[in-house]
Design a protein around this motif. Structure first.
Motif, mmCIF file in Angstrom:
data_model
loop_
_atom_site.group_PDB
_atom_site.id
_atom_site.type_symbol
_atom_site.label_atom_id
_atom_site.label_comp_id
_atom_site.label_asym_id
_atom_site.label_seq_id
_atom_site.Cartn_x
_atom_site.Cartn_y
_atom_site.Cartn_z
ATOM 1 N N THR A 75 0.834 -1.207 0.000
ATOM 2 C CA THR A 75 0.000 0.000 0.000
ATOM 3 C C THR A 75 0.866 1.254 0.000
ATOM 4 O OG1 THR A 75 -0.106 0.005 2.412
ATOM 5 C CG2 THR A 75 -1.871 -1.141 1.234
ATOM 6 N N TRP A 78 1.126 3.276 -3.254
ATOM 7 C CA TRP A 78 -0.143 3.932 -3.577
ATOM 8 C C TRP A 78 -0.378 5.139 -2.671
ATOM 9 C CZ3 TRP A 78 -1.534 2.637 -8.120
ATOM 10 C CH2 TRP A 78 -1.369 1.342 -8.581
ATOM 11 N N ALA A 104 -5.500 1.596 -7.203
ATOM 12 C CA ALA A 104 -5.003 0.827 -6.057
ATOM 13 C C ALA A 104 -6.026 -0.219 -5.642
ATOM 14 C CB ALA A 104 -4.684 1.758 -4.889
ATOM 15 N N LEU A 108 -4.429 -3.948 -5.803
ATOM 16 C CA LEU A 108 -3.977 -4.587 -4.568
ATOM 17 C C LEU A 108 -4.527 -6.012 -4.509
ATOM 18 C CD1 LEU A 108 -4.219 -1.563 -2.163
ATOM 19 C CD2 LEU A 108 -2.139 -2.871 -2.654
ATOM 20 N N LEU A 113 -5.241 -5.864 2.174
ATOM 21 C CA LEU A 113 -4.444 -4.741 1.668
ATOM 22 C C LEU A 113 -5.346 -3.601 1.200
ATOM 23 C CD1 LEU A 113 -1.634 -6.589 -0.321
ATOM 24 C CD2 LEU A 113 -1.342 -5.159 1.720
ATOM 25 N N ARG A 114 -6.442 -3.942 0.543
ATOM 26 C CA ARG A 114 -7.370 -2.902 0.091
ATOM 27 C C ARG A 114 -7.974 -2.163 1.278
ATOM 28 N NH1 ARG A 114 -8.124 -6.901 -3.831
ATOM 29 N NH2 ARG A 114 -9.916 -7.844 -2.796
ATOM 30 N N PHE A 117 -5.308 0.102 2.758
ATOM 31 C CA PHE A 117 -5.138 1.277 1.901
ATOM 32 C C PHE A 117 -6.282 2.263 2.094
ATOM 33 C CE2 PHE A 117 -6.297 3.422 -2.048
ATOM 34 C CZ PHE A 117 -5.174 4.222 -2.222
ATOM 35 N N CYS A 121 -5.753 5.977 3.364
ATOM 36 C CA CYS A 121 -6.119 7.024 2.410
ATOM 37 C C CYS A 121 -7.123 7.996 3.033
ATOM 38 C CB CYS A 121 -6.679 6.385 1.147
ATOM 39 S SG CYS A 121 -6.820 7.508 -0.236
#
Length: 130
Positions: A75, A78, A104, A108, A113-114, A117, A121
């Protein structure tokens, strides 16, 4: 002025070295089982380019290589891209953030991981609004 020009030349050489780093033919790299430049090298290079005010196209080129190498499993690259777009003062910076977040989420490799992120974010976006 001369120091700035030499700094830019040195940085330019480093960027070109990162872009051309081919560890497949390097016996030392093979012995150490290095298959690609480390993510940290890309991130440091991007930071240096940003600090020196190098052209956006050069930064995008390095960023693209780094996301191809590490975008599925990290991550960090990104989040760097989101942060870079947030620091931009032009009108298209939020459009850049939207494109990075969309990409991303798509690239990902795992739901964890998503989710990581997305949380990070959101924190970046809320920090810029304060």
């Amino acid at each position: 002025m001369a120091a700035t020009a030499s700094s830019r030349q040195l940085l330019d050489k480093a960027v070109r070295a990162v872009l051309r780093l081919d560890v497949s033919g390097n016996k030392a790299a093979q012995a150490l089982k290095i298959t690609k430049p480390p993510l940290d090298l890309y991130l440091r290079c991007l930071e240096a380019m940003q600090l020196k005010g190098l052209p956006e196209t050069d930064i995008r080129r390095i960023l693209e290589v780094a996301t191809k190498e590490y975008g599925a499993f990290s991550t960090e690259i990104w989040l760097w891209a989101v942060s870079w777009h947030l620091k931009a003062t032009n009108a298209s910076s939020m459009k850049g953030v939207e494109k990075v977040t969309w990409r991303a989420e798509k690239e990902l490799a795992s739901p964890e991981l998503r989710a990581e992120f997305t949380r990070a974010c959101r924190n970046l976006l809320s920090d810029t609004r304060k």
